[in-house]
Enzyme design. Structure first.
Site, mmCIF file in Angstrom:
data_model
loop_
_atom_site.group_PDB
_atom_site.id
_atom_site.type_symbol
_atom_site.label_atom_id
_atom_site.label_comp_id
_atom_site.label_asym_id
_atom_site.label_seq_id
_atom_site.Cartn_x
_atom_site.Cartn_y
_atom_site.Cartn_z
ATOM 1 N N HIS A 41 0.785 -1.254 -0.065
ATOM 2 C CA HIS A 41 0.010 -0.063 -0.254
ATOM 3 C C HIS A 41 0.947 1.200 -0.035
ATOM 4 O O HIS A 41 0.993 1.867 0.884
ATOM 5 C CB HIS A 41 -0.855 0.248 1.184
ATOM 6 C CG HIS A 41 -2.186 -0.944 1.066
ATOM 7 N ND1 HIS A 41 -2.747 -1.591 1.946
ATOM 8 C CD2 HIS A 41 -2.742 -1.540 0.072
ATOM 9 C CE1 HIS A 41 -3.652 -2.204 1.780
ATOM 10 N NE2 HIS A 41 -3.658 -2.261 0.340
ATOM 11 N N GLU A 126 -5.518 -8.201 3.627
ATOM 12 C CA GLU A 126 -4.941 -9.559 4.392
ATOM 13 C C GLU A 126 -6.206 -10.039 5.090
ATOM 14 O O GLU A 126 -6.102 -11.437 5.108
ATOM 15 C CB GLU A 126 -4.026 -8.880 5.203
ATOM 16 C CG GLU A 126 -3.326 -9.814 5.936
ATOM 17 C CD GLU A 126 -2.639 -9.392 7.342
ATOM 18 O OE1 GLU A 126 -2.484 -10.305 8.177
ATOM 19 O OE2 GLU A 126 -1.829 -8.481 7.288
ATOM 20 N N THR A 164 -1.767 -9.145 10.740
ATOM 21 C CA THR A 164 -0.252 -8.708 10.944
ATOM 22 C C THR A 164 -0.141 -7.344 11.278
ATOM 23 O O THR A 164 1.149 -6.967 11.905
ATOM 24 C CB THR A 164 0.753 -9.561 9.996
ATOM 25 O OG1 THR A 164 0.482 -8.740 8.840
ATOM 26 C CG2 THR A 164 0.587 -10.977 9.734
ATOM 27 N N ASN A 224 -1.019 0.133 8.810
ATOM 28 C CA ASN A 224 0.118 0.571 9.839
ATOM 29 C C ASN A 224 0.446 1.760 9.903
ATOM 30 O O ASN A 224 0.904 2.270 10.995
ATOM 31 C CB ASN A 224 1.329 -0.805 9.501
ATOM 32 C CG ASN A 224 2.106 -0.322 8.379
ATOM 33 O OD1 ASN A 224 3.161 0.382 8.407
ATOM 34 N ND2 ASN A 224 1.921 -0.888 7.045
#
Length: 308
Positions: A41, A126, A164, A224
């Site tokens: 990303h 994911e 994750t 993230n």
């Protein structure tokens, strides 16, 4: 102005591997190489690979017959693998090995007859890949409230796995709620959480003690990267997510003596450099890198790209 760089920041081993798979495939087979979903990303990474001959698609139906196809670092559902096989597409799987590990954990728990719970964000590629890899129903929980709303009896044998790009800190309250809710529960060891996610979040917490403003280099659709900005905000430091130096707003820096910079796991260092250059255009800066955890993890490339 003092500028502190978080350590570690930017690319993790899974992202390095995924990008290298696309680059090596282009070298070995020649363009075009088709990539299902953004390989990672980050717009800069995607655009630079497009310039080399990668073509990004959201659906395998867009891939011409017999074309080399790469699955993104986020992983894909079993149905996508089966569709590629049925169409005879030569596939290079760039799924992060830590994501594959989660898939295998989920399959193992389910094979033991446990109801499987996935902690993650709905709609994230994911999460969709993980839910599609496990042969049976997976219940997604995103919050402590979701755990309270589960209709499973308290004595149901359950197991949980996690996305994750969530850290130990992100998941601990939900895991605690699951343990309170169920009497027979299993989950992965805390060491199995993605090291890169945890390290980058810890580094932002360290950074926040030294600076007045935090700039997180990353994409708006990067889970993230968004979380890094949230952590800065949560600890009381003005924090902003920017793609590159062009998005830097000088107003953010009014009265700031020290600025911290970090980058999400899919953001290349060249974009961090671009932000530093944008700061230099505002005024003189002194850059220093914090001492942090060194990462020396490397993941092997698929055999077909390493054979002579």
């Amino acid at each position: 102005m003092e500028v502190f760089l978080a350590q570690p920041r930017g690319f993790c081993a899974g992202v390095v591997r995924a990008i290298e798979i696309v680059e090596r495939a282009l070298e070995k087979y020649g363009p075009p190489v088709y990539v299902r979903h953004e390989i990672v990303h980050n717009k800069y990474v995607v655009e630079s690979l497009k310039a080399k001959g990668a073509i990004f698609v959201e659906d395998l139906s867009e891939v011409p017959p017999h074309s080399v196809t790469v699955f993104s670092a986020h992983g894909v559902a079993k149905s996508v693998e089966e569709e590629a096989a049925a169409r005879g597409l030569p596939v290079l799987n760039a799924t992060c090995p830590l994501v594959t590990k989660v898939h295998n954990q989920g399959k193992r728990y389910m094979s033991k007859g446990r109801a499987l719970i996935l902690i993650g964000h709905a709609g994230h590629p994911e999460v969709e890949g993980t839910m599609g890899q496990v042969p049976g129903p997976v219940t997604l929980v995103q919050s402590v409230e979701d755990v309270a709303a589960l209709s499973l009896p308290a004595d149901t044998p359950v197991a949980y796995i996690t996305q994750t790009t969530l850290s130990v800190d992100d998941t601990k309250d939900i895991i605690a709620a699951l343990h309170t809710r169920f009497t027979d529960i299993q989950g992965p060891d805390i060491r199995d959480i993605c090291y890169a996610t945890q390290n980058r979040q810890s580094a932002v917490r360290d950074l926040s003690k030294l600076v007045d403003v935090i700039l997180v280099v990353g994409a708006t659709n990067s889970s993230n990267s968004n979380r890094l900005r949230e952590i800065g905000t949560e600890v009381g430091v003005a924090s902003y997510l920017i793609a590159d130096g062009s998005e830097l707003n000088p107003e953010w820096l009014k009265g700031a003596k020290a600025v911290g910079i970090t980058a999400g796991a899919s953001a290349p260092e060249v974009l961090v450099d671009d932000v530093i250059e944008a700061l230099r255009r505002i005024g003189p800066v002194a850059v220093s890198v914090l001492s942090g955890r060194e990462e020396n993890i490397e993941f092997r490339l698929p055999a077909e790209l390493t054979a002579g």
